[in-house]
Design an enzyme around this catalytic site. Sequence first.
Site, short mmCIF file in Angstrom:
data_model
loop_
_atom_site.label_atom_id
_atom_site.label_comp_id
_atom_site.label_asym_id
_atom_site.label_seq_id
_atom_site.Cartn_x
_atom_site.Cartn_y
_atom_site.Cartn_z
N GLU A 111 0.86 -1.46 0.12
CA GLU A 111 0.15 -0.16 -0.22
C GLU A 111 0.81 1.76 -0.17
O GLU A 111 0.89 2.21 0.14
CB GLU A 111 -0.94 0.12 1.12
CG GLU A 111 -1.91 -1.23 1.10
CD GLU A 111 -3.14 -1.12 2.98
OE1 GLU A 111 -2.21 -0.62 3.47
OE2 GLU A 111 -3.40 -2.84 2.37
N GLU A 158 -5.29 -8.19 -0.29
CA GLU A 158 -5.76 -7.89 0.72
C GLU A 158 -7.13 -7.52 0.23
O GLU A 158 -7.30 -6.10 -0.96
CB GLU A 158 -4.87 -7.20 1.67
CG GLU A 158 -4.49 -6.84 2.44
CD GLU A 158 -4.03 -6.10 3.08
OE1 GLU A 158 -5.01 -5.11 4.12
OE2 GLU A 158 -2.42 -5.96 3.63
#
Length: 673
Positions: A209, A317
Site C-alpha cells: 500500500e 488484501e
Amino acid sequence: MPRSPLSRRAFVLLGAAVAATAGTRTSIAVAAPARTPVPVRIVDDRATPATRALYAYLKRQQGQGILFGHQHDLTYGFTFTTPDGRASDTRAAVGDYPAIFGWDTLVLDGDERPGVEGGTHAENIAALSRCIRQGDARGGINTLSAHLPNFVTGGNFYDTTGRVVRQILPGGAKHAAFNAFLDRVAKAVKGARRPDGTAIPVIFRPFHENNGGWFWWGAGHTTSGEFIELFRYTVEYLRDTKGVHNLLYAYSPNASLGGDPAGYLRTYPGDRFVDILGYDSYDEAAGPTPWLEGLVRDLAMVVRLATERDKVPAFTEFGEGGTEVRDPQWFTHLLGALKADPLARQVTYMATWANFGGTRRAYVPYPGHALLPDFTAFHKDPHTLFAADLRGVFTARTTAVRNGPVMHLVTPTDRQRVTAARTTVRVRVTPARASRVTYSVNGGRARALRLDADGYHSAVWSIGPALRKKGSATLTVRARVDGETLTDSAVVLLGEAPPLPAGWIDDFEGYAGDDIALSEAYTHLNSHTLTLSPDHKSSGSYGLAYAYDFSGAEFTGIGRALVADWSGFTSLAMWLRGDGSENAGAVEIVADGIPFQCRFPLADTTGQEITMPFGEFQPAPWDATHPGAALDAARLAKVTAFTLYLGRADATVTKGVVYVDGLRAVAEPRKIR
C-alpha cells in the site's frame, strides 16, 4: 491491513448495481504434473523445488478459481481465545480452512500473536516459524506481510516522520538496524520447515500500500526511486546475502488507481524483483456499487499487466470496511462482480484481514454473524477454493530459468535531493561480475567505480558549486558484463530546497522545474497528470497544471502529509484557474485526526485568488463519527494532511486541466467568488 485510504474521503457517486449469483461447490480437477519439467521464471532462480512448484501452481490455477485467504486465521478469532494451531474462524464458519494463511512480521516484535511482547528475538522468530508450519500442516499456502517499525524514531509503521527509507538504504544512518530486522525475517522463514526438513514456501509481501500515505514507506514520505531501491535491496539481501530460497515476492499498491497502469507501475521495482502483482482494496464506500466498479477495473488492469510480464496476479488484501453490516450479500456481490469480468476473475487468490476480536471488524463471519449465510454461499461457489480444494500445489516438476545479469544504481536514487558537496555513488551488479563499471554526470567524462567490501561498485562523487547552483544533474552508470553494456540513470536534485513560509503548502517553485519531482511530493488517487506550468500561475516561475481524467473513475485526488500549527490562520487560500466545466473541486484538511472539507467550483477560467474560511469547512461526508465538529483553532493546531480533490459533476466533461498556485493558510478571510 485496513486503512483509511483516499478513496473513502473522495466524492461518493452513484452507479449501477452489480448482481451476482452463487453456485454449488464442485471439485476442480487439476492436471497431473507433466513428466517434462515446467520452466519457471522467478526472482530467485535458486529457489527450492517446492517454491518453484508453488509458482507453477499459481500460474496454472489462474482463471480456474480464486483461492480464499485469511490473515492470522489460526491465531486470532471470535470463536476461540487460546490458539492451538487448529482453531479457526474460517473452519468454524464453513468447516474448512482458508487456502491462504497470512502472517505478519509484527510477530517478530511480539506485537501480534503468537509473538510475545518482551520476548526474546529467538522466541519470536520461533513463533513466526511455527505459524508458517501450522498453515502448511492445515493444507494451505503461506504469505507474510510486513508492518515494519520506524527505524529512525522507534515508533510503529504509522509513524511517518524521519524520512525513514532514505535512512535505511545503504549509506543511511539506520541501515544496520534495517539489516538486523531482515536477519530476523530470514531466520524465521528459513526455520519454517516440514518434518522432512524441507523449507516451506512463503509469499513475502513487504512495503504494501505504498501509494497511500499512512505508512512511512508510503507516498509523500519517500520518493519512487527510494522505494524501488528499498524493495530491490530487500530482495537482494534476503536472497543473495542471507541465502533465503523459499520466498516468492509480491508487490501490492492500494486502491484506487482508476485502471491506470502507469499509476500502478510508478513504484514498480522491476520484473527481476517481483513474482506476484498484488493489489489491496477495502470497501469503504457508502454503497457497494462505486467500490465494485473501481475494484474490477483495477483488478482487470493488474491481470493484464501480469499476463504481459509473466507474473501471478492476486487480490492481496480486501475486506468490508464498515463498522456494521451494510449489505447482507456483500460476499455474493463481490464474487459476482469478479466472475463477471473476463480478466478480474483470473486473480489467483484473494486474502482478507484478521479477525482480531473485540469490537473490531469480522472479516470472516463467525456463527451468528449477519454475513455468515452469504459467506457460506461464497464458500460453496465453484469459483472459490479453500484448503480442502487444493491439489498438487507443491508437486510440479520444474526447472528455473536462469536470470541474466542486472545492474541498478543504488545511491543516489532518482529524484533524491543531495545537499552535501560529496555523496557516494553505489551500483549493484548481480549475479555476474562486471569487468568495468563507471559513472558520468550530465554526459561528461566516465569515472571508474570500484568493487567495495559491501559488494557495491562505488566511488565518491564530488559536486562542485557550479553544478550545485544548477539545481539538478543526470547521473548515468554503465557496467560491462559478458560483452554487454548495462546502463541506469537518475536525475539528482542538488542543494537545499527553498523553505516555504509558515502556513504554506506549496508554491511549486522548489522542484527545479522537474515534473517527476513534483509528482513525487504527492500521494495520488485515480488517473491524472501533474506538471509544472510556466504559463498559468499567480507568481514566480511555475504553477500546477492538474490534468484530470474521469474516464476510469468519478474523482481524483492528490495529497501530502503535513506537520503544521495553523491556529493563527483563519482561511485556506489558493490561486485557481478552472476549466469552465460544471465539475467541482474540494479541499480536505485533516486536523486533530478529523478530515474537514470545503468545496469550490471550476467554472471560472480567468484565474483568480479564492479563499475558503476554516469556519466553512465541514467534516468529510464519509466520516460519520464526528458530526457537527468544527475546524477551530484548537484543531488547527494539529494539522497532519492536505488533499486536493476533483470530482465529476458534468456528464459531458470527463477530461480537463485545472491550474493551481499559492496553496497556503492565511489570516484574512474572504468568501469564495
